[in-house]
Design a protein around this motif. Structure first.
Motif, mmCIF file in Angstrom:
data_model
loop_
_atom_site.group_PDB
_atom_site.id
_atom_site.type_symbol
_atom_site.label_atom_id
_atom_site.label_comp_id
_atom_site.label_asym_id
_atom_site.label_seq_id
_atom_site.Cartn_x
_atom_site.Cartn_y
_atom_site.Cartn_z
ATOM 1 N N GLY A 59 0.910 -1.084 -0.242
ATOM 2 C CA GLY A 59 0.000 -0.156 0.116
ATOM 3 C C GLY A 59 1.172 1.148 -0.162
ATOM 4 O O GLY A 59 0.345 2.337 0.062
ATOM 5 N N VAL A 61 4.363 2.925 -2.102
ATOM 6 C CA VAL A 61 5.572 2.550 -2.698
ATOM 7 C C VAL A 61 6.712 3.299 -2.680
ATOM 8 O O VAL A 61 6.559 4.427 -2.545
ATOM 9 C CB VAL A 61 4.976 2.460 -4.692
ATOM 10 C CG1 VAL A 61 4.700 4.043 -4.908
ATOM 11 C CG2 VAL A 61 5.930 2.101 -5.391
ATOM 12 N N ALA A 63 9.954 5.241 -4.284
ATOM 13 C CA ALA A 63 10.358 5.610 -5.665
ATOM 14 C C ALA A 63 11.615 6.513 -6.098
ATOM 15 O O ALA A 63 11.749 7.344 -4.779
ATOM 16 C CB ALA A 63 9.191 6.185 -6.394
ATOM 17 N N THR A 65 15.103 8.088 -8.586
ATOM 18 C CA THR A 65 15.253 8.397 -10.202
ATOM 19 C C THR A 65 16.647 8.858 -10.176
ATOM 20 O O THR A 65 17.237 9.566 -9.463
ATOM 21 C CB THR A 65 14.290 9.072 -10.777
ATOM 22 O OG1 THR A 65 14.737 8.922 -12.343
ATOM 23 C CG2 THR A 65 14.395 10.637 -10.645
ATOM 24 N N ASP A 95 19.300 2.844 -3.989
ATOM 25 C CA ASP A 95 18.745 3.744 -3.125
ATOM 26 C C ASP A 95 17.282 3.062 -2.261
ATOM 27 O O ASP A 95 16.815 3.567 -1.380
ATOM 28 C CB ASP A 95 18.223 4.708 -4.069
ATOM 29 C CG ASP A 95 19.345 6.036 -4.666
ATOM 30 O OD1 ASP A 95 19.949 6.134 -3.603
ATOM 31 O OD2 ASP A 95 19.421 6.604 -5.563
ATOM 32 N N MET B 1 19.721 9.240 -3.689
ATOM 33 C CA MET B 1 19.598 9.930 -4.704
ATOM 34 C C MET B 1 20.908 10.923 -5.003
ATOM 35 O O MET B 1 21.430 11.476 -4.047
ATOM 36 C CB MET B 1 18.470 11.099 -4.586
ATOM 37 C CG MET B 1 17.951 11.356 -5.883
ATOM 38 S SD MET B 1 16.752 12.782 -5.443
ATOM 39 C CE MET B 1 15.708 11.772 -4.434
ATOM 40 N N LEU B 45 6.718 10.361 2.361
ATOM 41 C CA LEU B 45 8.205 10.913 2.589
ATOM 42 C C LEU B 45 8.584 11.826 1.053
ATOM 43 O O LEU B 45 8.671 10.839 0.195
ATOM 44 C CB LEU B 45 9.130 9.892 2.733
ATOM 45 C CG LEU B 45 10.519 10.034 2.767
ATOM 46 C CD1 LEU B 45 10.618 10.661 4.217
ATOM 47 C CD2 LEU B 45 11.471 8.958 3.148
ATOM 48 N N GLY B 48 14.506 14.514 -0.661
ATOM 49 C CA GLY B 48 15.480 14.552 0.214
ATOM 50 C C GLY B 48 16.183 13.601 0.827
ATOM 51 O O GLY B 48 16.888 13.511 1.703
ATOM 52 N N ASP B 49 15.498 12.431 0.367
ATOM 53 C CA ASP B 49 16.242 11.083 1.005
ATOM 54 C C ASP B 49 16.462 10.279 0.000
ATOM 55 O O ASP B 49 16.570 10.743 -1.336
ATOM 56 C CB ASP B 49 15.223 10.418 1.935
ATOM 57 C CG ASP B 49 15.799 9.793 3.160
ATOM 58 O OD1 ASP B 49 16.545 8.858 2.973
ATOM 59 O OD2 ASP B 49 15.590 10.421 4.356
ATOM 60 N N ASP B 50 16.891 9.063 -0.060
ATOM 61 C CA ASP B 50 17.417 8.150 -0.903
ATOM 62 C C ASP B 50 16.512 7.994 -2.026
ATOM 63 O O ASP B 50 16.595 7.689 -3.251
ATOM 64 C CB ASP B 50 18.107 6.585 -0.523
ATOM 65 C CG ASP B 50 19.244 6.992 0.442
ATOM 66 O OD1 ASP B 50 20.407 7.180 -0.327
ATOM 67 O OD2 ASP B 50 19.044 7.065 1.723
ATOM 68 N N ALA B 51 15.247 7.755 -1.473
ATOM 69 C CA ALA B 51 13.963 7.672 -2.132
ATOM 70 C C ALA B 51 12.741 8.296 -1.686
ATOM 71 O O ALA B 51 12.728 8.612 -0.501
ATOM 72 C CB ALA B 51 13.596 6.020 -2.739
ATOM 73 N N ALA B 52 11.753 8.221 -2.207
ATOM 74 C CA ALA B 52 10.547 8.947 -1.902
ATOM 75 C C ALA B 52 9.628 7.797 -1.344
ATOM 76 O O ALA B 52 9.688 6.816 -1.941
ATOM 77 C CB ALA B 52 9.690 9.757 -2.764
ATOM 78 N N VAL B 53 8.349 8.138 -0.762
ATOM 79 C CA VAL B 53 7.361 7.000 -0.363
ATOM 80 C C VAL B 53 6.030 7.666 -0.442
ATOM 81 O O VAL B 53 5.759 8.703 -0.008
ATOM 82 C CB VAL B 53 7.553 6.446 1.298
ATOM 83 C CG1 VAL B 53 6.724 5.199 1.450
ATOM 84 C CG2 VAL B 53 9.086 6.054 1.333
ATOM 85 N N LEU B 54 5.187 6.764 -1.302
ATOM 86 C CA LEU B 54 3.967 7.324 -1.736
ATOM 87 C C LEU B 54 2.769 6.589 -1.097
ATOM 88 O O LEU B 54 3.220 5.142 -1.682
ATOM 89 C CB LEU B 54 3.906 7.413 -3.229
ATOM 90 C CG LEU B 54 3.039 8.194 -4.194
ATOM 91 C CD1 LEU B 54 2.812 9.640 -3.778
ATOM 92 C CD2 LEU B 54 2.925 7.979 -5.445
ATOM 93 N N ALA B 55 1.903 6.965 -0.951
ATOM 94 C CA ALA B 55 0.759 5.843 -0.393
ATOM 95 C C ALA B 55 0.081 5.528 -1.798
ATOM 96 O O ALA B 55 -0.203 6.306 -2.691
ATOM 97 C CB ALA B 55 -0.460 6.685 0.316
ATOM 98 N N MET B 107 8.095 12.340 -10.830
ATOM 99 C CA MET B 107 9.804 12.222 -10.305
ATOM 100 C C MET B 107 10.344 12.973 -11.859
ATOM 101 O O MET B 107 10.021 12.549 -12.855
ATOM 102 C CB MET B 107 10.315 10.844 -10.171
ATOM 103 C CG MET B 107 10.087 10.492 -8.768
ATOM 104 S SD MET B 107 10.836 9.221 -8.239
ATOM 105 C CE MET B 107 9.893 8.126 -9.211
ATOM 106 N N ILE B 140 7.611 14.286 -6.274
ATOM 107 C CA ILE B 140 7.937 13.348 -5.189
ATOM 108 C C ILE B 140 9.543 13.189 -5.062
ATOM 109 O O ILE B 140 10.118 13.005 -4.014
ATOM 110 C CB ILE B 140 7.383 12.150 -4.934
ATOM 111 C CG1 ILE B 140 7.652 11.077 -5.970
ATOM 112 C CG2 ILE B 140 5.973 12.433 -4.467
ATOM 113 C CD1 ILE B 140 6.992 9.901 -5.737
ATOM 114 N N GLY B 141 10.240 13.561 -6.202
ATOM 115 C CA GLY B 141 11.681 13.332 -6.142
ATOM 116 C C GLY B 141 12.234 13.844 -7.440
ATOM 117 O O GLY B 141 11.773 14.003 -8.483
ATOM 118 N N GLY B 142 13.688 13.594 -7.605
ATOM 119 C CA GLY B 142 14.429 13.657 -8.691
ATOM 120 C C GLY B 142 15.668 13.688 -8.739
ATOM 121 O O GLY B 142 16.214 13.350 -7.509
ATOM 122 N N LEU B 157 3.520 8.422 -11.396
ATOM 123 C CA LEU B 157 2.784 7.349 -10.934
ATOM 124 C C LEU B 157 1.363 7.494 -10.493
ATOM 125 O O LEU B 157 1.060 8.652 -10.295
ATOM 126 C CB LEU B 157 3.497 6.953 -9.437
ATOM 127 C CG LEU B 157 5.069 6.839 -9.514
ATOM 128 C CD1 LEU B 157 5.687 6.652 -8.234
ATOM 129 C CD2 LEU B 157 5.414 5.511 -10.397
#
Lengths: 334, 334
Positions: A59, A61, A63, A65, A95, B1, B45, B48-55, B107, B140-142, B157
């Motif tokens: 629930g 993910v 992500a 890049t 990552d 990242m 999340l 600014g971290d290694d990866a983002a977290v999306l619900a 992203m 959420i990231g890049g 996404l």
């Protein structure tokens, strides 16, 4: 998904021998590459539609890049297509691991020059597929386009499997700093290549194909890691990110760091300081994490330091006098 | 990242006035851009971290990626940074909508030249943020890196909200073909720019900032659309993908297609056939879908054809004699 391949060839040099992307044609190339990417039970809908659909039973993910550009991140005379594919996948898969997650899907956007050698691109795709397979993730989609510079953008998606994500900001005073994987190998390999050598093979190979300890990420999360990051810029630099985000200081014990024989020999031959590679070399994508002091570390994690109050990163109690990682163009805002 | 910005400036031309990316510095630029991206309640999340977290409460995530390269997909003298950002976001958001999903996260990976104007990049980010906000999705990231060619890779996404994804392969004999959005506007605008004109503004604006009917995708899915695609290459070409994937033939009724006044005037001024723009022009990202004949179409969907047995796409029963969409370099494998 749209695959551009318009009719205005920008000037660019040939990157290999054999048939070029322009001669081969975009649709044939996509068809050929697509066959390399096997699905998994997570892939509900793979390539060939407007978008892919991936199962994320958790629930949430994860992500990230990352974009690699020829001349900046790789040289086609130093790395094969497969090496670059491997490396592009590894940077993103690491990552995901650094969040404590397991990678499940990759997407790949490619910009090719008309002169790009088709076999190089097929090898690139094979490298991505192989590294991705090794972690159980599937390549679920992509885009190819034309430009004047070979560019590879990879996006990785991952699953937390019910765990909390391990961010950079959870390190607490009294925690132990530990790492899993390799430090300095890739950087030593790059130094060797820069001097025109091709050996030691272990170091050059580590530069060409980093071996991040993917499984160590979810294990660390399950064992209670409080903060984690992958070492892409260099140990000091990335531990610095942990310290800054967590509002703590971190001291590294230099005697706990391993200098491999190959690295010691290469350092002697090149007149370099191997500790500099270990402390400031990036691209091995080791994982570094903080754990509460009473946690018994998993076997693949080695303690190398401690978290205290304050700011910044020290080595044996002192500021390191060498470089802290990649030379960025301008750090004034960092 | 990882944010690469190494110290070897590749040659590249200046894209605007003012401070360049190299002068401004990577970290300042990232910091400035990051501020433009607001979160949503789906972003667990962010950057600014290694990866983002999306619900993704649905338990399935829709994912697609698209790369835009300067000189191939955009020209900085024809489009502002905000236009390019808008367009890069729109291309991906439309792909998500074409699955019947709602976009939730974007992203962005950017390759900038040292000479890239900082204000142009900030505008690009603003364009992405604004278009993404309009659909309820968050950036959420890049990644930012340096190259010799401005390149923007966007990954989107999305969430299916419990619905089945609408693929390209579900069209059935007897279905009605319908579309939502605009057809040919962007292509007409591009033709106008190619001739050195800047008006009609509605067409040039449609080229610079396509307006895909994002909400129409999930609505179509809920109403029982059997197959769907977004028109990025051209109506004939993309309906051709539907027909091929579904193993049916599709006939388009030319009299059902709308030629806007602006388009008729521009066609007359340029000596062009406006129907060619409508049938073969891409980049408006209209949605085109097939529905069972007994479905009452939602208000924003217009019926334009029918599905029958056989193969290929016809217009009023005949093969269209003009082009079918983008000129790809080589279609032999397509």
């Amino acid at each position: 998904m749209r695959h551009y391949w318009t009719d205005k060839p920008p000037s660019a040099r040939r990157v290999g021998v054999g048939e070029t992307a322009a001669e081969y044609g975009e649709f044939r190339l996509i068809e050929r590459i697509s066959r390399l990417f096997a699905g998994t039970d997570r892939v509900l809908l793979g390539q060939g539609d407007d978008a892919a659909v991936l199962a994320v039973p958790d629930g949430r993910v994860v992500a990230c890049t990352d974009m690699l550009v020829e001349g900046n991140h790789f040289r086609t005379d130093w790395s094969s297509g497969a090496d670059v594919g491997h490396k592009a996948a590894a940077a993103n898969l690491a990552d995901v691991a650094a969040m404590g997650a397991r990678a499940t899907g990759l997407m790949v956007a490619l910009s090719l020059t008309p002169e790009t050698d088709v076999e190089w691109v097929v090898e690139l795709a094979e490298g991505i597929a192989s590294e991705s397979d090794s972690t159980g993730a599937a390549v679920i989609g992509g885009d190819t386009t034309r430009g004047s510079q070979l560019t590879v953008a990879v996006t990785a998606l991952g699953d937390l499997e019910g765990r909390d994500p391990v961010t950079r900001r959870g390190a607490r005073v009294g925690d132990v700093l530990a790492y899993a994987g390799r430090l300095g190998w890739s950087s030593a390999g790059l130094a060797v290549l820069h001097r025109g050598f091709r050996s030691p093979g272990a170091l050059v190979g580590a530069y060409r194909r980093p071996q991040p300890p993917y499984a160590a990420g979810p294990v660390a999360a399950a064992m209670g890691a409080t903060a984690m990051i992958d070492v892409s810029d260099g140990l000091l630099s990335d531990v610095g990110h942990l310290a800054e985000s967590s509002n703590v200081s971190i001291d590294i014990d230099a005697s706990a760091l391993t200098i491999s024989d190959a690295m010691a020999r290469a350092a002697e031959a090149l007149g370099a300081d191997p500790l500099q590679w270990v402390l400031a070399g990036g691209e091995d994508h080791a994982l570094v994490a903080t754990f509460p002091a009473d946690v018994i570390l998993p076997a693949d994690w080695t303690p190398i330091g401690n978290v205290a109050e304050g700011r910044g990163v020290t080595v044996d109690g002192h500021r390191w006098q060498g470089g802290s990682g990649w030379d960025h163009f301008d750090r004034s805002g960092g």
